[in-house]
Design a protein around this motif. Sequence first.
Motif, PDB file in Angstrom:
ATOM      1  N   PHE A  14      -0.802   6.869   4.617  1.00  0.00           N
ATOM      2  CA  PHE A  14      -1.469   8.146   4.907  1.00  0.00           C
ATOM      3  C   PHE A  14      -0.433   9.275   5.022  1.00  0.00           C
ATOM      4  CE2 PHE A  14      -5.786   6.923   6.998  1.00  0.00           C
ATOM      5  CZ  PHE A  14      -6.078   6.109   5.915  1.00  0.00           C
ATOM      6  N   TRP A  15       0.670   8.996   5.734  1.00  0.00           N
ATOM      7  CA  TRP A  15       1.700  10.011   5.914  1.00  0.00           C
ATOM      8  C   TRP A  15       2.353  10.378   4.582  1.00  0.00           C
ATOM      9  CZ3 TRP A  15       7.218   9.357   5.620  1.00  0.00           C
ATOM     10  CH2 TRP A  15       7.930  10.469   6.036  1.00  0.00           C
ATOM     11  N   LEU A  16       2.589   9.387   3.746  1.00  0.00           N
ATOM     12  CA  LEU A  16       3.198   9.651   2.440  1.00  0.00           C
ATOM     13  C   LEU A  16       2.288  10.494   1.552  1.00  0.00           C
ATOM     14  CD1 LEU A  16       4.765   6.138   1.697  1.00  0.00           C
ATOM     15  CD2 LEU A  16       5.991   8.249   2.236  1.00  0.00           C
ATOM     16  N   VAL A  17       0.979  10.326   1.716  1.00  0.00           N
ATOM     17  CA  VAL A  17       0.034  11.122   0.914  1.00  0.00           C
ATOM     18  C   VAL A  17      -0.046  12.552   1.430  1.00  0.00           C
ATOM     19  CG1 VAL A  17      -2.374  11.307   0.169  1.00  0.00           C
ATOM     20  CG2 VAL A  17      -1.278   9.079   0.268  1.00  0.00           C
ATOM     21  N   GLY A  18       0.244  12.762   2.733  1.00  0.00           N
ATOM     22  CA  GLY A  18       0.237  14.125   3.242  1.00  0.00           C
ATOM     23  C   GLY A  18      -0.312  14.329   4.629  1.00  0.00           C
ATOM     24  N   ALA A  19      -0.712  13.265   5.326  1.00  0.00           N
ATOM     25  CA  ALA A  19      -1.229  13.413   6.690  1.00  0.00           C
ATOM     26  C   ALA A  19      -0.086  13.800   7.635  1.00  0.00           C
ATOM     27  CB  ALA A  19      -1.871  12.111   7.157  1.00  0.00           C
ATOM     28  N   PRO A  20      -0.342  14.674   8.619  1.00  0.00           N
ATOM     29  CA  PRO A  20       0.706  15.070   9.569  1.00  0.00           C
ATOM     30  C   PRO A  20       1.242  13.882  10.359  1.00  0.00           C
ATOM     31  CG  PRO A  20      -1.187  16.544   9.707  1.00  0.00           C
ATOM     32  CD  PRO A  20      -1.604  15.396   8.848  1.00  0.00           C
ATOM     33  N   GLY A  21       2.546  13.869  10.580  1.00  0.00           N
ATOM     34  CA  GLY A  21       3.172  12.752  11.262  1.00  0.00           C
ATOM     35  C   GLY A  21       2.625  12.528  12.663  1.00  0.00           C
ATOM     36  N   GLY A  22       2.382  13.611  13.402  1.00  0.00           N
ATOM     37  CA  GLY A  22       1.871  13.473  14.760  1.00  0.00           C
ATOM     38  C   GLY A  22       0.503  12.819  14.795  1.00  0.00           C
ATOM     39  N   LEU A  23      -0.344  13.173  13.849  1.00  0.00           N
ATOM     40  CA  LEU A  23      -1.685  12.589  13.775  1.00  0.00           C
ATOM     41  C   LEU A  23      -1.600  11.102  13.425  1.00  0.00           C
ATOM     42  CD1 LEU A  23      -4.522  13.815  14.165  1.00  0.00           C
ATOM     43  CD2 LEU A  23      -4.659  14.054  11.676  1.00  0.00           C
ATOM     44  N   LEU A  68      -5.666  18.545  -3.080  1.00  0.00           N
ATOM     45  CA  LEU A  68      -6.762  18.145  -2.195  1.00  0.00           C
ATOM     46  C   LEU A  68      -6.534  16.776  -1.565  1.00  0.00           C
ATOM     47  CD1 LEU A  68      -9.937  19.292  -4.180  1.00  0.00           C
ATOM     48  CD2 LEU A  68      -8.938  20.352  -2.152  1.00  0.00           C
ATOM     49  N   ALA A  69      -5.704  15.961  -2.184  1.00  0.00           N
ATOM     50  CA  ALA A  69      -5.490  14.610  -1.668  1.00  0.00           C
ATOM     51  C   ALA A  69      -4.905  14.638  -0.256  1.00  0.00           C
ATOM     52  CB  ALA A  69      -4.562  13.831  -2.601  1.00  0.00           C
ATOM     53  N   ALA A  70      -3.934  15.528  -0.019  1.00  0.00           N
ATOM     54  CA  ALA A  70      -3.306  15.598   1.299  1.00  0.00           C
ATOM     55  C   ALA A  70      -4.312  16.026   2.366  1.00  0.00           C
ATOM     56  CB  ALA A  70      -2.127  16.566   1.266  1.00  0.00           C
ATOM     57  N   GLY A  71      -5.132  17.023   2.068  1.00  0.00           N
ATOM     58  CA  GLY A  71      -6.140  17.468   3.025  1.00  0.00           C
ATOM     59  C   GLY A  71      -7.171  16.395   3.312  1.00  0.00           C
ATOM     60  N   THR A  72      -7.542  15.669   2.282  1.00  0.00           N
ATOM     61  CA  THR A  72      -8.545  14.612   2.452  1.00  0.00           C
ATOM     62  C   THR A  72      -8.002  13.480   3.313  1.00  0.00           C
ATOM     63  OG1 THR A  72      -9.464  15.141   0.278  1.00  0.00           O
ATOM     64  CG2 THR A  72     -10.062  13.021   1.223  1.00  0.00           C
ATOM     65  N   ILE A  73      -6.763  13.076   3.063  1.00  0.00           N
ATOM     66  CA  ILE A  73      -6.195  11.977   3.853  1.00  0.00           C
ATOM     67  C   ILE A  73      -5.938  12.425   5.288  1.00  0.00           C
ATOM     68  CG2 ILE A  73      -3.695  12.228   3.594  1.00  0.00           C
ATOM     69  CD1 ILE A  73      -5.756   9.038   2.936  1.00  0.00           C
ATOM     70  N   VAL A 126       0.817  -1.218   0.000  1.00  0.00           N
ATOM     71  CA  VAL A 126       0.000   0.000   0.000  1.00  0.00           C
ATOM     72  C   VAL A 126       0.855   1.273   0.000  1.00  0.00           C
ATOM     73  CG1 VAL A 126      -1.772   1.308   1.240  1.00  0.00           C
ATOM     74  CG2 VAL A 126      -1.974  -1.178   1.028  1.00  0.00           C
ATOM     75  N   PRO A 127       1.821   1.442   0.935  1.00  0.00           N
ATOM     76  CA  PRO A 127       2.628   2.671   0.889  1.00  0.00           C
ATOM     77  C   PRO A 127       3.489   2.782  -0.365  1.00  0.00           C
ATOM     78  CG  PRO A 127       3.478   1.152   2.558  1.00  0.00           C
ATOM     79  CD  PRO A 127       2.162   0.615   2.110  1.00  0.00           C
ATOM     80  N   LEU A 128       3.810   1.665  -0.995  1.00  0.00           N
ATOM     81  CA  LEU A 128       4.569   1.717  -2.245  1.00  0.00           C
ATOM     82  C   LEU A 128       3.696   2.199  -3.397  1.00  0.00           C
ATOM     83  CD1 LEU A 128       6.501  -1.685  -1.970  1.00  0.00           C
ATOM     84  CD2 LEU A 128       7.318   0.601  -1.351  1.00  0.00           C
ATOM     85  N   LEU A 129       2.415   1.868  -3.350  1.00  0.00           N
ATOM     86  CA  LEU A 129       1.516   2.196  -4.448  1.00  0.00           C
ATOM     87  C   LEU A 129       1.001   3.634  -4.400  1.00  0.00           C
ATOM     88  CD1 LEU A 129      -0.552  -1.117  -4.524  1.00  0.00           C
ATOM     89  CD2 LEU A 129       1.009  -0.318  -6.298  1.00  0.00           C
ATOM     90  N   VAL A 130       0.764   4.155  -3.177  1.00  0.00           N
ATOM     91  CA  VAL A 130       0.108   5.466  -3.083  1.00  0.00           C
ATOM     92  C   VAL A 130       0.962   6.602  -3.619  1.00  0.00           C
ATOM     93  CG1 VAL A 130      -1.356   4.769  -1.158  1.00  0.00           C
ATOM     94  CG2 VAL A 130       0.883   5.817  -0.690  1.00  0.00           C
ATOM     95  N   THR A 131       2.257   6.389  -3.740  1.00  0.00           N
ATOM     96  CA  THR A 131       3.125   7.439  -4.265  1.00  0.00           C
ATOM     97  C   THR A 131       3.180   7.430  -5.792  1.00  0.00           C
ATOM     98  OG1 THR A 131       5.043   5.972  -4.024  1.00  0.00           O
ATOM     99  CG2 THR A 131       4.555   7.461  -2.190  1.00  0.00           C
ATOM    100  N   ARG A 132       2.557   6.441  -6.401  1.00  0.00           N
ATOM    101  CA  ARG A 132       2.537   6.383  -7.863  1.00  0.00           C
ATOM    102  C   ARG A 132       1.624   7.484  -8.405  1.00  0.00           C
ATOM    103  NH1 ARG A 132       3.325   1.319 -10.624  1.00  0.00           N
ATOM    104  NH2 ARG A 132       1.479   1.849 -11.850  1.00  0.00           N
ATOM    105  N   PRO A 133       2.046   8.183  -9.442  1.00  0.00           N
ATOM    106  CA  PRO A 133       1.163   9.202 -10.028  1.00  0.00           C
ATOM    107  C   PRO A 133      -0.030   8.549 -10.715  1.00  0.00           C
ATOM    108  CG  PRO A 133       3.141   8.903 -11.378  1.00  0.00           C
ATOM    109  CD  PRO A 133       3.355   8.095 -10.132  1.00  0.00           C
ATOM    110  N   GLY A 134      -1.097   9.292 -10.799  1.00  0.00           N
ATOM    111  CA  GLY A 134      -2.286   8.781 -11.492  1.00  0.00           C
ATOM    112  C   GLY A 134      -3.191   7.988 -10.575  1.00  0.00           C
ATOM    113  N   ASN A 135      -3.161   6.672 -10.713  1.00  0.00           N
ATOM    114  CA  ASN A 135      -4.112   5.814  -9.994  1.00  0.00           C
ATOM    115  C   ASN A 135      -3.530   5.183  -8.733  1.00  0.00           C
ATOM    116  OD1 ASN A 135      -2.327   4.044 -11.154  1.00  0.00           O
ATOM    117  ND2 ASN A 135      -3.860   2.754 -12.136  1.00  0.00           N
ATOM    118  N   GLY A 136      -2.432   5.716  -8.211  1.00  0.00           N
ATOM    119  CA  GLY A 136      -1.772   5.104  -7.067  1.00  0.00           C
ATOM    120  C   GLY A 136      -2.656   4.973  -5.843  1.00  0.00           C
ATOM    121  N   LEU A 137      -3.449   6.005  -5.532  1.00  0.00           N
ATOM    122  CA  LEU A 137      -4.315   5.952  -4.356  1.00  0.00           C
ATOM    123  C   LEU A 137      -5.413   4.905  -4.521  1.00  0.00           C
ATOM    124  CD1 LEU A 137      -4.567   9.761  -3.569  1.00  0.00           C
ATOM    125  CD2 LEU A 137      -3.453   8.023  -2.180  1.00  0.00           C
TER     126      LEU A 137
END
Length: 229
Positions: A127-136, A194-199, A66-77
Amino acid sequence: MVGTQLNWDQYATAWARLHGGFDPRVAAPVVRAWLRFAYHVGYVLGRLRVSPTAVTVAGVLLCFCVPLLVTRPGNGLFLGALFVLLAAVADSVDGAVAVATGRTTRLGYVYDSVADRLGEVAWLLAFWLVGAPGGLVVAGGALSWLHEYVRARAVAAGMRDIGAVTVGERPTRVSVALAGLLVAGLAGLIEPDLAAGTITMATAVWVLLAGFGLGQLLSSIRRALLDAG
């Protein structure tokens, strides 16, 4: 007998013994359908002599993707969400294989618990790789781990069942991970930022549900252990 295939009623009875007496035959329709689906897949894999441990390992590997895929551009998420779903299926099916074939063991239970925690670490890392804060992200992982640890210690202290079925259970965490990645993927199609805010919102939901669920569990454990005393 080890290796004997159980029918659905026998499986449900055995499953209930392993899950605090909760009978899947009287569960909500969605839960009952999911567990019956896991039983049928587990039955087939048991007939093919696939071991529960092999399914558990497959589930962990799916989580690590999962963390390897979410960083892929396009359909990674979207791919990440798909692998969360596949890992959730494996998580249900490994136990189904063990119960349906009479191969449940204490060691297998430990392996399954460790696999669940490793999988959730991988999802939160995504989630962190997509943009969620580390503390959260750390808070979500810590609260979820504490939820499972407190229940295990309560059982060791003499609680006879699983305590309350809280809003912070494993199926909730699966749902948040799956929905969070899907919605973040859709938001990213509209506007990449928007992806980072959503995650981040999905991670916040994880933390809130985990915290509230821990409170529910602690209250239930207190009542159960006082009654037992």
